[in-house]
Design an enzyme around this catalytic site. Structure first.
Site, PDB file in Angstrom:
ATOM      1  N   GLU A 269       0.847  -1.193   0.000  1.00 45.15           N
ATOM      2  CA  GLU A 269       0.000   0.000   0.000  1.00 45.15           C
ATOM      3  C   GLU A 269       0.881   1.242   0.000  1.00 45.15           C
ATOM      4  O   GLU A 269       1.948   1.239   0.623  1.00 45.15           O
ATOM      5  CB  GLU A 269      -0.907   0.000   1.253  1.00 45.15           C
ATOM      6  CG  GLU A 269      -1.894  -1.158   1.243  1.00 45.15           C
ATOM      7  CD  GLU A 269      -2.802  -1.211   2.480  1.00 45.15           C
ATOM      8  OE1 GLU A 269      -2.739  -0.297   3.319  1.00 45.15           O
ATOM      9  OE2 GLU A 269      -3.573  -2.180   2.579  1.00 45.15           O
ATOM     10  N   HIS A 292      -7.892   1.294   1.719  1.00 46.24           N
ATOM     11  CA  HIS A 292      -7.784   0.924   3.138  1.00 46.24           C
ATOM     12  C   HIS A 292      -8.595   1.893   4.015  1.00 46.24           C
ATOM     13  O   HIS A 292      -8.062   2.515   4.939  1.00 46.24           O
ATOM     14  CB  HIS A 292      -6.311   0.897   3.574  1.00 46.24           C
ATOM     15  CG  HIS A 292      -6.098   0.055   4.809  1.00 46.24           C
ATOM     16  ND1 HIS A 292      -4.938  -0.620   5.068  1.00 46.24           N
ATOM     17  CD2 HIS A 292      -6.919  -0.209   5.855  1.00 46.24           C
ATOM     18  CE1 HIS A 292      -5.044  -1.258   6.218  1.00 46.24           C
ATOM     19  NE2 HIS A 292      -6.247  -1.016   6.708  1.00 46.24           N
TER      20      HIS A 292
END
Ligand code: NAI
Length: 416
Positions: A269, A292
């Site tokens: 990420e 997220h």
């Protein structure tokens, strides 16, 4: 009188990074008035200067509490991370210094469960591809591939806080719930456990993951596991990116074996908004991608404020360490007309007997005693009836016990 606990008005609380006002409200409700709230993070030098007089600090993810900063804080009692993660704090160093660190792992449970339920509906109706198409000028009104979720089977992997919450709201929408967990769990409502992950994969119309990141869950969903899913089922991951082999998921989606997916977490990420997000799932029209944000809601932020502040107040007021991430956990009963002696020490044999001995030599009856150790640190709490008078030298003697890290005293007057 023996010098007992610091009055609450003198307990200095520093809250950084715009900690939610629910935290300030909770501190105030509990009699803490010396609170400084800073909107952003502050740099390390400024923090070293500021933290000298601070007893309780609240941070979020941007403040790094390194060894240098923690050792510059002689009065620091406890740390609150007003977020989920705690890796911004040197937890080992904090423990060595006798400082318990708290966080809020479950404040956003409902937020994740709600998002997942919404995604289940979106996937069953084929909304991702229809929305994508509509943006490009398509007008696809066909009912093909648009289904209700009522009566469909939801397979939940990991029946913990989020898994169970989702189980309840999914049943309320008419879904049948099956779950798989490594621990025996009480099934809520009409949900039923499966004997294995493979069984769960083979019976579910949609599979959703709610397991933690552990060595056992790493790459739990492989190409072989996706094959075990029913053809045309959907897949959701809002747990942790490392749990899924993302290329295998992309292949299963491209082949049509998995009909659609919603993914909130990724093996890699971006560190922040400046880094570009890249994923093997980009460009697949039947996939909902979110950055997220499963737990990111205003309500969750407010809950985090209350949850962490409550743990900090409990520790400050009565020594409870329940929910601490780096410390032996002790849940303590409330005191009344009692003096509580808290002793944090390096975990070596014999400390408890030395503590008990110093009370018995003074003919002081111990009303209650609690001990927890974790191999590094020991935490002994001793309750004595009434207010212990001056001149007994208890604190001095406790501090002199070999291996002592710190001691604390609290007196609670009789109620009413
Ligand atoms: P929890 O600890 O309450 O529940 C996890 C459950 O998974 C437990 O019942 C545990 O026994 C089970 N489990 C562990 N290993 C397993 C395995 N190998 N197979 C099957 N079950 C297994 O955790 P909670 O709060 O429900 O959170 C679950 C996950 O969601 C965590 O990984 C957390 O990091 C993630 N999460 C993601 C958020 C987001 O923004 N997307 C926000 C909050 C949590």
């Amino acid at each position: 009188m023996e010098k007992l606990s610091l009055p609450k008005s003198r307990i200095k609380i520093l809250l950084l990074e715009n900690v939610h006002k629910s935290a300030v409200e909770l501190f105030k409700r509990n009699g803490y008035t010396n609170i400084e709230s800073v909107p952003g993070a502050i740099d390390a030098d400024e923090l070293v200067a500021k933290i000298k007089n601070v007893h309780i600090i609240g941070i979020r993810s941007r403040t790094k509490l390194t060894k240098d900063i923690l050792t510059a804080a002689p009065k620091l009692l406890t740390v609150g991370c007003f977020c989920i993660g705690t890796n911004q704090v040197d937890l080992k160093c904090a423990k060595k210094l006798g400082i318990p660190v708290f966080n809020a792992p479950y404040s956003n449970t409902r937020s994740v469960a709600e998002l997942v339920l919404a995604e289940i509906i979106m996937l069953f109706r084929g909304i991702p591809q229809r929305s994508w198409g509509a943006h490009e000028g398509e007008w696809d009104k066909s009912v093909k591939g648009a289904r209700e979720i009522r009566g469909k089977t939801l397979g939940i992997v990991g029946y913990g806080h989020i898994g169970t919450q989702l189980s309840i709201i999914a049943e309320a929408m008419g879904m049948q719930v099956r779950f798989f967990d490594v621990i025996e769990k009480l099934a809520l409502g009409n949900a039923r456990a499966t004997a294995s992950l493979d069984e769960l994969l083979s019976v579910s119309d949609v599979v959703t993951l709610h397991v933690p990141e552990t060595p056992q869950t790493k790459n739990m969903m492989t190409a072989a596991k996706f094959k075990k899913m029913k053809k045309g089922a959907f897949f959701i991951n809002a747990a942790r990116g490392t749990v899924v082999e993302i290329d295998s998921l992309a292949d299963a989606l491209k082949s049509g074996h998995v009909a659609g997916a919603a993914v909130d977490v990724f093996p890699k990420e971006p560190a922040d908004g400046n880094e570009k997000f890249k994923s093997a799932l980009q460009g697949l029209r039947n996939v909902i991608l979110t950055p997220h944000i499963g737990g990111s809601t205003e309500e969750a932020q407010a809950n985090i404020g209350g949850e962490v502040a409550e743990k900090l107040v409990k520790y400050s007021d009565n020594g409870s360490t329940l929910g601490a991430v780096n410390f032996p956990e002790v849940q303590l009963p409330p005191q009344e007309d009692a003096t509580r002696f808290m002793h944090i020490h390096r975990d070596t044999p014999g400390v408890l007997s030395k503590i008990t001995d110093l009370f018995s030599r003074r003919k002081i009856n111990i009303a209650g005693q609690f001990l927890r150790t974790d191999g590094d640190i020991g935490y002994v709490v001793t309750d004595v009836k009434g207010r212990v008078e001056a001149g007994m030298g208890i604190r001095k003697e406790l501090e002199a016990i070999e291996g002592t890290v710190r001691t604390r005293f609290l007196y609670e007057a009789p109620r009413g």
